[in-house]
Enzyme design. Structure first.
Site, PDB file in Angstrom:
ATOM      1  N   HIS A 114       0.825  -1.212   0.000  1.00  0.00           N
ATOM      2  CA  HIS A 114       0.000   0.000   0.000  1.00  0.00           C
ATOM      3  C   HIS A 114       0.855   1.256   0.000  1.00  0.00           C
ATOM      4  CE1 HIS A 114       0.835   0.774   4.271  1.00  0.00           C
ATOM      5  NE2 HIS A 114       0.668  -0.529   4.465  1.00  0.00           N
ATOM      6  N   CYS A 150       3.120  -4.887   6.602  1.00  0.00           N
ATOM      7  CA  CYS A 150       2.876  -4.572   5.190  1.00  0.00           C
ATOM      8  C   CYS A 150       4.116  -4.007   4.513  1.00  0.00           C
ATOM      9  CB  CYS A 150       1.748  -3.546   5.075  1.00  0.00           C
ATOM     10  SG  CYS A 150       0.154  -4.172   5.647  1.00  0.00           S
TER      11      CYS A 150
END
Length: 193
Positions: free
Chosen positions: A153, A169
């Protein structure tokens, strides 16, 4: 005649200077490099790229390899074009998941809610942050992976790129995740190493 003697003196002086300076120039080339040059060389040498063929049998719908050690994401499209992006990676090895997965969903301006483990570590985290909110850690785009809670992301906090700063992440600059988002369809193969 007088002009020729000046020219000869000038030539002689120039040639003498070159001969005197030559040993110093040779020594300067062999001298140890200053620390700044050494740091630059080390940083450049840590930028390791991978060949997709070492990890996958075929390009399929595209390939993403995220290297958690060098903090680099490589993305190949179906035509074999490859781009490289700097990333943020998980803060610690126990938050890092490695292996094969794939892109299962894509979202523009995704909302974010912390995982139960994140809330355990930091009870002050909000229960949910809407997409588009500057406090949203997922940035402007997110590629959801087949592993629960793991994503590639964007980030609103650009200081995180190039650092161990996430809870699992892989983060990219918003401009760069937008490029990857446009070029990576659902089904893109992913490997975190």
């Amino acid at each position: 005649m007088k002009r020729d003697s000046k020219l000869n003196r000038r030539t002689l002086l120039t040639a003498s200077g070159v001969m005197i300076a030559s040993p110093a120039l040779l020594l300067a080339q062999s001298a140890p490099r200053p620390q700044a040059d050494t740091d630059l060389q080390r940083n450049a040498s840590s930028f390791i790229t991978h060949e997709w063929q070492d990890h996958f049998d075929q390009l399929g719908r595209g390939i993403i390899i995220a290297d958690t050690n060098t903090m680099v994401l490589q993305h190949w499209t179906t035509d074999g074009a490859m781009r490289i992006y700097p990333t943020s990676v998980p803060m610690t090895d126990d938050l890092t998941r490695r292996g094969y997965t794939e892109v299962t969903e894509k979202r523009e301006n995704p909302g974010w809610g912390p995982t139960p483990e994140m809330r355990e570590r930091d009870p002050t985290l909000p229960a949910y942050v809407q997409g588009g909110d500057p406090r949203n850690p997922l940035g402007t785009r997110a590629l959801y992976l087949s592993w629960q809670y793991y994503r590639i992301h964007g980030t609103q906090d650009t200081r995180k790129i190039g650092r161990r700063s996430s809870s699992g992440c892989i983060g990219l600059y918003n401009e760069q995740i937008e490029e990857v988002y446009e070029r990576a369809p659902v089904g893109t193969q992913v490997k975190l190493i």
